[in-house]
Enzyme design. Structure first.
Site, short mmCIF file in Angstrom:
data_model
loop_
_atom_site.label_atom_id
_atom_site.label_comp_id
_atom_site.label_asym_id
_atom_site.label_seq_id
_atom_site.Cartn_x
_atom_site.Cartn_y
_atom_site.Cartn_z
N PHE A 41 -13.20 -0.96 0.40
CA PHE A 41 -12.00 -1.71 0.80
C PHE A 41 -10.89 -1.35 -0.17
CE2 PHE A 41 -8.97 -5.10 1.11
CZ PHE A 41 -8.89 -5.30 2.48
N ASP A 80 -10.70 2.41 -7.87
CA ASP A 80 -10.02 1.19 -7.44
C ASP A 80 -10.72 0.02 -8.13
OD1 ASP A 80 -9.27 -1.15 -6.18
OD2 ASP A 80 -9.26 -0.30 -4.16
N LYS A 116 -5.05 -8.20 -8.55
CA LYS A 116 -5.75 -9.49 -8.52
C LYS A 116 -5.64 -10.32 -9.81
CE LYS A 116 -8.81 -8.65 -4.63
NZ LYS A 116 -8.43 -9.63 -3.63
N1 PLP Z 1 -8.75 -2.88 -3.44
C1 PLP Z 1 -9.81 -3.72 -3.53
C2 PLP Z 1 -11.07 -3.22 -4.16
C3 PLP Z 1 -9.72 -5.03 -3.05
O1 PLP Z 1 -10.78 -5.84 -3.14
C4 PLP Z 1 -8.50 -5.46 -2.47
C5 PLP Z 1 -8.38 -6.83 -1.93
O2 PLP Z 1 -9.31 -7.54 -1.72
C6 PLP Z 1 -7.43 -4.55 -2.40
C7 PLP Z 1 -7.59 -3.28 -2.90
C8 PLP Z 1 -6.12 -4.97 -1.78
O3 PLP Z 1 -5.46 -5.82 -2.67
P1 PLP Z 1 -4.25 -6.72 -2.15
O4 PLP Z 1 -4.82 -7.74 -1.23
O5 PLP Z 1 -3.67 -7.31 -3.41
O6 PLP Z 1 -3.29 -5.79 -1.48
#
Ligand code: PLP
Length: 341
Positions: A142, A227, A256
């Site tokens: 994700f 990520d 986050k």
């Molecule tokens: N990357 C990861 C691993 C995530 O868990 C998330 C959101 O849950 C995101 C990116 C996207 O982040 P945002 O919701 O702040 O755009």
């Protein structure tokens, strides 16, 4: 309840129905402190969710609240055409923490990943590889909801209503090094994974998988992007998840927990990738805002303390012991215990 209902009804009337709120039973929260939340009737709740991996210090952590209010009284916003002190201080702290050499500030995880994707493509171009733009990501990953990060996300269910997705992304099964290796061709510019898959169901990378990806990237002149939007910033008991594996990425993305509840994302790069962006290549109106950066400075000060990180590890081990005991007691209900920290 009348008040609750009217909030729920208003929500249905005025807000896009993109969230499955727990209609009817969702309390309407008005206050948070530490691990507790209070609803509009004064009822206290133990908050097991902690935002979506955001409130690592609990709700309204005093030094974060103070940093926000002190900064809000001084300066809320200037454009990124000017220097602001909190932005530069936060960047220095992130760089000195070992995350990378240069920072780009955004407002969310998806935006941090967008910046990483653009940087990887620009980096390949600077190396004279005009046609190297493909990024290999993991199935079940994700990476966000913008069109590029949605395409990077290796889950069809998120993409289905929004096709065509963007060109330049391929997917291989997580923890399957051979599958990643087989996907590399002359169009590849980077590999992007979460060291611990979050939304995909809490799957921890195997050490040999990440070490192998590092070797593949070095051999084929590709960038390795981690990520760490969800698994970074102390959540696994080390400041960055990659520290568990000793595998350093070329690009890391964070968000986050960074703002203690305020929206901020960051993309850091090192080596040649840290030199790939030039003025005009990327920008964000609110990225690096003085108030969110002041909050992030206060957060980073707390979560980088060795005692804080040691406590995360201890609590992680305690939870694991508890879940394992439940698994033993109720094998029909608890199938597996996964996680880190
Ligand atoms: N990357 C990861 C691993 C995530 O868990 C998330 C959101 O849950 C995101 C990116 C996207 O982040 P945002 O919701 O702040 O755009």
């Amino acid at each position: 309840m009348v008040c609750n209902m009217s909030i729920a009804e208003k929500e249905r009337s005025y807000i896009f129905n993109t969230y499955n709120r727990l209609a009817g039973i969702t309390p309407y929260f008005v206050k948070g402190e530490g691990v507790y939340l209070w609803d509009d009737k004064g009822k206290k709740y133990l908050d097991f969710l902690a935002g979506l991996a955001v409130n690592s210090l609990g709700h309204c952590y005093p030094s974060v609240v103070k940093a926000i209010s002190d900064q809000a009284e001084k300066l809320l916003h200037t454009s990124n055409l000017y220097y602001t002190e909190p932005q530069v201080t936060l960047a220095q702290m992130l760089v000195e923490s070992g995350a990378g050499e240069k920072v780009f500030f955004a407002n969310s995880g998806a935006e941090a990943n967008e910046a990483a994707i653009k940087l990887a493509r620009k980096h390949a171009r600077l190396k004279g590889r005009e046609n190297s733009f493909t990024i290999i990501t993991a199935l079940n990953s994700f990476h966000g909801r913008t069109m590029a990060t949605l395409t990077a996300t290796g889950q069809k269910k998120y993409q289905i209503h929004f096709t065509p997705t963007l060109p330049g992304f391929k997917y291989a099964p997580f923890n399957n090094l051979d599958a990643f290796a087989k996907m590399i061709d002359e169009t590849t510019c980077a590999i992007m994974v979460e060291p611990l898959q979050g939304e995909g169901g809490v799957y921890v990378a195997e050490s040999s998988f990440l070490t192998g990806l590092r070797e593949l990237c070095d051999r084929h002149n590709l960038l390795l992007i981690f990520d760490e939007v969800q698994c970074g910033l102390g959540r696994t008991g080390t400041l960055f998840a990659w520290q568990h594996f000793g595998v350093k990425p070329d690009i890391i993305t964070l968000a986050k927990a960074l703002g203690g509840g305020l929206p901020i994302g960051a993309m850091l790069a090192r080596g040649k990738a840290a030199k790939a962006f030039a003025p005009g290549d990327h920008a964000s109106t609110f990225g690096g805002n003085p108030v969110t950066c002041a909050a992030a400075i206060a957060v980073l000060r707390e979560i980088s303390k060795p005692a804080f990180l040691a406590e995360v590890k201890e609590k992680g081990a305690q939870l694991e012991r508890g879940f394992m005991a439940l698994k033993e007691k109720y094998p029909a209900f608890v199938k597996e215990v996964r996680g880190l920290g």
